[in-house]
Design a protein around this motif. Structure first.
Motif, short mmCIF file in Angstrom:
data_model
loop_
_atom_site.label_atom_id
_atom_site.label_comp_id
_atom_site.label_asym_id
_atom_site.label_seq_id
_atom_site.Cartn_x
_atom_site.Cartn_y
_atom_site.Cartn_z
N ILE A 142 -32.21 -26.61 34.21
CA ILE A 142 -32.18 -26.31 32.44
C ILE A 142 -33.80 -25.83 32.22
O ILE A 142 -34.08 -24.65 31.61
N ALA A 143 -34.71 -26.79 32.69
CA ALA A 143 -36.35 -26.22 32.58
C ALA A 143 -36.59 -25.04 33.24
O ALA A 143 -37.22 -24.24 32.52
N GLU A 144 -36.10 -24.80 34.47
CA GLU A 144 -36.46 -23.61 35.01
C GLU A 144 -35.95 -22.44 34.23
O GLU A 144 -36.29 -21.36 34.69
N ALA A 145 -34.77 -22.67 33.89
CA ALA A 145 -34.11 -21.44 33.17
C ALA A 145 -34.69 -20.90 31.55
O ALA A 145 -34.62 -19.87 31.62
N MET A 146 -35.81 -21.77 31.30
CA MET A 146 -36.41 -21.45 30.29
C MET A 146 -37.76 -20.53 30.45
O MET A 146 -38.35 -21.21 31.29
N PRO A 147 -37.91 -19.61 29.92
CA PRO A 147 -39.00 -18.58 30.20
C PRO A 147 -40.48 -19.51 30.16
O PRO A 147 -41.20 -19.01 31.04
N LYS A 148 -40.58 -20.20 29.17
CA LYS A 148 -41.90 -21.03 28.63
C LYS A 148 -41.94 -21.99 29.97
O LYS A 148 -43.11 -22.43 30.07
N LEU A 149 -40.95 -22.31 30.84
CA LEU A 149 -40.96 -23.67 31.57
C LEU A 149 -40.79 -23.14 33.03
O LEU A 149 -40.55 -24.01 33.86
N SER A 150 -40.64 -21.93 33.42
CA SER A 150 -40.31 -21.54 34.65
C SER A 150 -41.57 -21.90 35.70
O SER A 150 -42.83 -21.72 35.29
N GLY A 151 -41.13 -22.56 36.78
CA GLY A 151 -42.18 -23.22 37.70
C GLY A 151 -42.62 -24.57 37.19
O GLY A 151 -43.39 -25.04 37.96
N GLN A 152 -42.02 -25.06 35.92
CA GLN A 152 -42.44 -26.20 35.63
C GLN A 152 -41.31 -27.52 35.75
O GLN A 152 -41.44 -28.51 35.15
N GLY A 153 -40.39 -27.07 36.15
CA GLY A 153 -39.04 -28.23 36.45
C GLY A 153 -39.61 -29.36 37.08
O GLY A 153 -39.24 -30.25 36.51
N TRP A 154 -40.26 -29.22 38.13
CA TRP A 154 -40.87 -30.31 38.75
C TRP A 154 -41.63 -31.53 37.79
O TRP A 154 -41.50 -32.77 38.01
N LEU A 155 -42.33 -30.77 36.95
CA LEU A 155 -43.30 -31.55 35.96
C LEU A 155 -42.39 -32.28 34.89
O LEU A 155 -42.53 -33.57 34.65
N VAL A 156 -41.21 -31.72 34.65
CA VAL A 156 -40.47 -32.33 33.81
C VAL A 156 -39.61 -33.59 34.42
O VAL A 156 -39.38 -34.60 33.69
N TRP A 157 -39.33 -33.36 35.50
CA TRP A 157 -38.73 -34.59 36.39
C TRP A 157 -39.67 -35.68 36.66
O TRP A 157 -39.47 -36.64 36.46
#
Length: 394
Positions: free
Chosen positions: A232-247
């Motif tokens: 979900i995070a990676e699918a958001m333009p502002k969060l692309s590449g930040q999924g690992w940080l959310v996790w």
């Protein structure tokens, strides 16, 4: 019991959770974007891989409800550690979807051993050695496992291909297996005498059934975010590449939350603590729907990590205290419901995401189920109160 021995036992339990739950289960979450990018997996396949993992978890929970022999539980717990390592490594040695399904199913079996046999064995050990029968420390291993998989994912994503990354996770699990095995006590010496059950069988059965249903709802709230948060995070333009940080943030919130929920329960009561945990989990889901800013998603992951781990820890500890002579059995009954939720929900949400192109409706469905869980939880509390009144009258 010397303090150093107690620390070793607790550390071994936590590390085992990191291996059998953190790595065997949660390494898949940060791996989803990697496998999708490299292999073009559909959202349905991604959801089904999560589903078969929970099918294994559910199967393990069913098996554990049938086991009362402490020696067998101990041997299966040890086997779960080994299986967690092997099933993780082998994910990197095939691209056959059906073999992945088998490996994720086996991994789910090891997770049930880590969660249920581990929690039950530790509960027996704590009671046997006159420690507080709380599992906050034990379940902190889930949060630590999330943190570990997030950090490892970030460290290896640029230098290793998706298949090599699975092998790295397996090797990390192998290293952790050593202290978990060496410091593990002989749980076979922790058998407790059977106690008389308070309240009538009908009242206790109603209480457990309601608790199972409430836990099913919590399982839906947990698994949808656990499976799809990074995607979900990676699918958001502002969060692309930040999924690992959310996790990573979700894991950092979960790790200390177990102890905080134990403290809250002691002061304000376990039921109020559970109401609050369910409500916070619902809020974290709602935030993913209404606001896609980086700050909102990060805050959602914090609330999610802190709340889901509290529900798991407090629910299983509650039934463990009610049935101290064989805590793994009632824990497994609850987890059977949790496992059904974990088996069904990812497939449903993954299908909706494929059809509609977003996770929004799947998240709304999850939110409705969590709201139902709060209602059922209140009914369970009333059933327990009536049970107590029946015992007093008798």
């Amino acid at each position: 019991m010397k303090p150093i021995e107690t620390i070793k036992v607790l550390a071994a339990s936590v590390i085992a959770v990191v291996v059998m739950v953190g790595i065997a289960r949660f390494s898949y979450t940060p791996m989803i974007p990697e496998m999708v990018a490299a292999l073009g997996l559909s959202k349905s396949v991604v959801g089904m891989l999560a589903t078969v993992n929970y099918a294994g978890y559910l199967t393990g929970a069913l098996i554990i409800t049938r086991i009362s022999d402490l020696g067998l539980k101990f041997r299966l717990y040890q086997l779960g550690l080994v299986v967690a390592v092997i099933s993780t490594v082998l994910m990197g040695y095939t691209t056959n979807v059906w073999l992945w399904f088998i490996l994720r199913f086996i991994s789910g079996l090891s997770t049930s051993a880590g969660m249920l046999l581990g929690a039950g064995l530790l509960m027996s050990w704590l009671i046997k050695h006159n420690h507080k029968s709380e599992l906050g420390v034990f379940f902190s291993g889930i949060g630590l496992g999330i943190v570990l998989t997030a950090v490892v994912a970030q460290l290896i994503k640029d230098d290793f291909t998706w298949d090599q990354q699975w092998v790295v996770y397996g090797l990390v699990a192998l290293v952790l297996l050593v202290p978990a095995w060496r410091w593990m006590p002989d749980y076979r010496t922790c058998a407790l005498p059977k106690t008389g059950a308070a309240g009538t069988g009908e009242e206790r059965s109603r209480f457990i059934r309601l608790l199972q249903l409430a836990y099913f709802c919590a399982g839906v709230g947990y698994v949808v975010t656990a499976t799809f948060l990074v995607a979900i995070a990676e699918a958001m333009p502002k969060l692309s590449g930040q999924g690992w940080l959310v996790w990573l943030i979700a894991g950092l919130a979960a790790a200390p939350a177990c102890w905080l929920w134990d403290l809250f329960s002691r002061r304000w009561g376990q039921w109020l603590a559970l109401y609050l945990a369910y409500t916070l989990n619902s809020v974290s889901i709602l935030m993913l729907i209404v606001n896609t800013s980086m700050a909102s998603v990060m805050l959602s992951s914090v609330i999610y990590g802190a709340s889901f781990i509290g529900i798991v820890s407090m629910m299983l500890a509650m039934v463990g205290r009610v049935f101290p002579e064989n805590p793994s059995r009632p824990m497994s009954r609850l987890t059977f419901s949790y496992g059904i939720a974990q088996m069904l929900a990812p497939a449903v949400v993954g299908y909706l995401a494929d059809v509609e192109g977003s996770y929004t409706n799947g998240l709304w469905l999850t939110l409705i189920v969590m709201a139902m869980g709060v209602v059922v939880l209140h009914l369970a509390r009333r059933a327990q109160q009536r049970q107590g009144e029946s015992v007093a009258a008798g």
